[in-house]
Enzyme design. Structure first.
Site, PDB file in Angstrom:
ATOM      1  N   SER A 237       0.843  -1.187   0.000  1.00  0.00           N
ATOM      2  CA  SER A 237       0.000   0.000   0.000  1.00  0.00           C
ATOM      3  C   SER A 237       0.887   1.248   0.000  1.00  0.00           C
ATOM      4  O   SER A 237       1.674   1.432  -0.925  1.00  0.00           O
ATOM      5  CB  SER A 237      -0.952  -0.046   1.195  1.00  0.00           C
ATOM      6  OG  SER A 237      -2.000   0.869   1.040  1.00  0.00           O
TER       7      SER A 237
ATOM      8  N   ASP B 199      -9.840  -4.089  -5.100  1.00  0.00           N
ATOM      9  CA  ASP B 199      -9.276  -3.183  -4.105  1.00  0.00           C
ATOM     10  C   ASP B 199      -9.858  -1.785  -4.320  1.00  0.00           C
ATOM     11  O   ASP B 199      -9.748  -1.222  -5.409  1.00  0.00           O
ATOM     12  CB  ASP B 199      -7.751  -3.152  -4.245  1.00  0.00           C
ATOM     13  CG  ASP B 199      -7.052  -2.417  -3.111  1.00  0.00           C
ATOM     14  OD1 ASP B 199      -7.733  -1.692  -2.363  1.00  0.00           O
ATOM     15  OD2 ASP B 199      -5.831  -2.578  -2.981  1.00  0.00           O
TER      16      ASP B 199
ATOM     17  N   HIS C 213      -8.198  -5.180  -0.799  1.00  0.00           N
ATOM     18  CA  HIS C 213      -6.928  -4.573  -0.423  1.00  0.00           C
ATOM     19  C   HIS C 213      -6.061  -5.512   0.416  1.00  0.00           C
ATOM     20  O   HIS C 213      -4.837  -5.471   0.342  1.00  0.00           O
ATOM     21  CB  HIS C 213      -7.201  -3.282   0.362  1.00  0.00           C
ATOM     22  CG  HIS C 213      -6.005  -2.424   0.563  1.00  0.00           C
ATOM     23  ND1 HIS C 213      -5.318  -1.844  -0.477  1.00  0.00           N
ATOM     24  CD2 HIS C 213      -5.359  -2.024   1.689  1.00  0.00           C
ATOM     25  CE1 HIS C 213      -4.318  -1.126  -0.007  1.00  0.00           C
ATOM     26  NE2 HIS C 213      -4.316  -1.227   1.310  1.00  0.00           N
TER      27      HIS C 213
END
Length: 715
Positions: A560, A646, A684
């Site tokens: 991320s 995501d 995610h």
């Protein structure tokens, strides 16, 4: 290649697919940028799906030889896990609540068994045995049946312990359909609420359920009141946040007296409260928001405890009257090397959560009627070890005389204790079981410090097999994050043992932008100072190489915002790394921050800057955004992993990044492959089931170990 080439080029195991290019330009602050992969923004474009599938096929072909290693790693992880297990039972009213897992099943079973009374001893439940009188709240395996993904965003029991609200996501997009059931009978009472956000709370009667709604940019911004058993059309909106910088969270006080709405940007907060026995009443503001002022509240009887930053950026503890929360009076002040994070109130004491010397810990404040605040001086928590993280576990009852806490480090599995906070007594309730011949004495952990070019000293956690000396011969993996004041704290990982047993030195760079050393550490790695995060990481990498790690055998990994760190570090110093894994990486940061319609963007401007309105912020981001700064040079071998659903970092970002790397970088596709692997049914956090997650880790680490020449165990 033509700017209008709109078909994915076929590939062979030796030659990767080539992404289609479509002419596109954007102009901001007098600067025009060409972006031939901007079309990938449309996740439903059949051409994008075809490209992602071609990339998956290529990645599978290029890693087919690793299948035996992947299976070996998976079996190593699986063999160390006690698959049939259960959590420590937590007492709440007439029940003991716990979760249990069953060998061969992907998800936990959430359950409870009777508790004779508040002073009843905690039951010694045995894995695999069903306690007398057990009631299953939710069986994740049954709920996930027939679906490739499953996640819980809401699991709330009414204060009278009669009803359960469960919010389930079966796509990976973090939007939840909520079912309310009668726990005793299993009868479904309500399924009206769909597409909700995280969180949900019953009022004290269990008649009303409050839930969160997200806007078109996936921002939690509304709270609604729903009467169980009625159509959703009759629901009442009780709060709406129109400032697009603010996110909303919904919770309840420990004593069930109030519901709480918390609103927050990266720098400002505000809280509203409602008596839980007055669900139709008006919400009351605790203190109006002021830019730059952050506070968090805890209701403690007739007072409110508050951790705030009004006079001290590292946090102070104050109190105010619940009925009239006007003046905030001091209770405790953070000292040197400390950062106050939050407070939890109980009948006989309060517990302050803080960071001290770079690690999370606790501090107890005994009740003291002789003081104005009702609390005495904080008691120091006994030292737990150089790299031990201490956390408050679930403690739902205000009247408790003991706390359930956890301690763990990189080499010591998580231990759960019952602690008597006023006299220091403690009882071990459970230590995470690790099967096989695991012995913490076979491993070592330590903290080191690396000085950067600007004089900052960066803490680095080093984990390795015992006896391994810093002679510059080992393979190594360096991980980092460095954003949002999130700290990369010590935690135990069964899977990590497979790296350590192959001689890999595992290092965590606690770079600026994280929260390890307090608010100042965070502020020195955000906005205009963001590049400190990347140069810190490279400085740590170069310190490891030739000392702990062989100069050509260091890999890096981040996810991320940590994927942004990886992408930026590779552009700065590609020669520092042999291989890189970027998970759901935020690598097209400038493009995303220029589009306020995307999820997260408007609320992220306080973290990264607003390049849409601010030319200086545009220039800063343009200078480090990984996608915009790919160079015509040889990069390490690169693996980017992502998920189609995501909503936090769109699949667009890693897809574009890999396409540009393929176009510009001078890598040999055989010796320095550049790979993209997309989970087509995940969000995610990747795959959701525990066995699927272990296989995902095995897939990624087999690739890294192969690149590092460390596929065989050395111990």
């Amino acid at each position: 290649m033509s700017e209008h080439d709109d078909a994915t080029t076929p590939h062979t195991p030796e030659q990767p697919p080539t992404a289609p290019r479509r002419a596109f330009e954007r102009t901001h602050h007098g600067q025009t940028t060409s972006d031939p992969y901007a079309w990938m923004r449309d996740r439903e474009d059949p051409e994008l799906i075809a490209y992602l599938e071609a990339e998956n096929s290529y990645a599978d072909a290029r890693t087919a030889h690793l299948e035996p290693l992947r299976e070996k790693l998976f079996q190593e992880i699986k063999s160390r896990v006690q698959e049939t297990d259960l959590s420590v039972p937590i007492g709440d009213g007439p029940w003991w609540y716990y979760g249990r897992t069953i060998e061969g099943q992907q998800y936990a079973v959430h359950a409870r068994c009777p508790r004779p009374g508040p002073s009843a001893p905690r039951p010694a439940l045995e894995p695999g045995e069903i306690p007398d009188g057990e009631q299953v709240l939710l069986d994740g395996n049954a709920a996930a049946a027939g679906h490739e993904f499953f996640s819980l965003g809401v699991l709330s029991v009414s204060p009278d312990h009669a009803r359960l609200a469960a919010g389930i996501d079966l796509e990976g997009d973090e939007r939840f359909d909520i079912t309310i059931t009668d726990i005793a009978t299993g009868e479904i009472l309500d399924q009206a609420i769909t597409g909700a956000g995280y969180g949900g709370e019953f009022d004290n009667s269990g008649r009303y359920f409050f839930y969160v709604v997200v806007d078109d940019a996936w921002r939690p911004y509304q709270v609604w009141r729903h009467e169980v058993g009625t159509p959703r059309e009759q629901d009442v909106k009780v709060y709406q946040e129109d400032d697009e910088r603010f996110w909303l969270g919904l919770g309840g006080s420990r004593d069930d007296s109030h519901l709480v709405i918390d609103l927050a940007t990266k720098t400002t907060t505000e809280s509203w409260i409602l008596p839980a026995d007055q669900p139709l009443g008006d919400w009351r503001l605790v203190r109006e928001r002021v830019d730059g002022v952050e506070y968090g509240i805890e209701i403690a009887g007739e007072t409110i405890l508050i951790v705030h930053n009004i006079r001290n950026r590292e946090g102070d503890l104050a109190w105010t009257d619940l009925a009239d929360p006007g003046e905030w009076l001091p209770v405790a002040t953070s000292g040197p090397g400390e950062r106050f994070l939050g407070v939890d109130a109980f009948d006989d004491f309060a517990v302050l959560t803080l960071r001290a010397e770079g690690l999370p810990t606790l501090r107890v404040l005994p009740r003291d009627a002789a003081t104005e605040s009702g609390f005495g001086e904080p008691l120091p928590w006994p030292g737990a070890g150089e790299l031990t993280a201490v956390h408050l576990a679930e403690n739902p009852e205000p009247a408790t005389t003991e706390l359930v806490i956890t301690e763990e480090s990189f080499i010591h599995p998580r231990a759960t204790y019952a602690v008597q906070p006023l006299n220091g007594g403690r009882t071990l309730l459970k230590r995470q079981p690790v099967l096989g011949d695991f012995d913490p004495a076979d491993y070592e952990e330590s903290r080191e410090w690396v000085q950067t070019v600007d004089g900052a000293r960066i803490p680095v956690s080093i984990v390795r097999r015992a006896g391994l000396e810093p002679v510059g011969l080992a393979p190594g993996l360096l991980v980092g994050y460095g954003a949002y004041e999130i700290s990369s704290d010590p935690y135990f990982s069964v899977a990590r043992l497979s790296l350590l047993d192959r001689g890999v030195v595992y290092a965590v760079a606690h770079v600026r932008g994280g929260g390890e050393l307090g608010r100042g550490w965070y502020e020195d790695g955000k906005l205009a100072a963001k590049t400190n995060t990347f140069t810190d990481f490279v400085a740590v990498a170069d310190d490891l190489r030739g000392r702990w790690v062989h100069i050509d055998r260091l890999a890096c990994e981040g996810g991320s915002a940590g994927g942004l760190l990886i992408g930026a570090a590779l552009n700065l110093s590609p020669q520092s790394f042999r291989a890189a894994h970027a998970a759901v990486p935020f690598v097209d940061a400038l493009t995303s921050m220029l589009d306020p319609d995307l999820p997260l963007t408007a609320g992220e401007w306080e973290e990264w800057g607003n390049p849409l309105a601010d030319p200086a912020a545009y220039d800063t981001m343009a200078a480090y955004a990984p996608y915009d700064n790919v160079r015509a040079t040889a990069y390490p071998a690169i693996l980017a992993t992502t998920s189609l659903h995501d909503t936090r970092v769109l699949v667009t970002e890693p897809a574009k990044w890999i396409a540009r790397l393929r176009e510009v970088a001078t890598n040999d596709p055989v010796t320095r492959p550049i790979l993209l692997h997309t989970e087509m049914s995940a969000g995610h956090g990747g795959r959701s089931g525990r066995y699927d997650a272990w296989r995902e880790v095995a897939w990624e680490w087999a690739w890294l170990l192969d690149q590092l020449g460390a596929v065989e165990t050395v111990h």
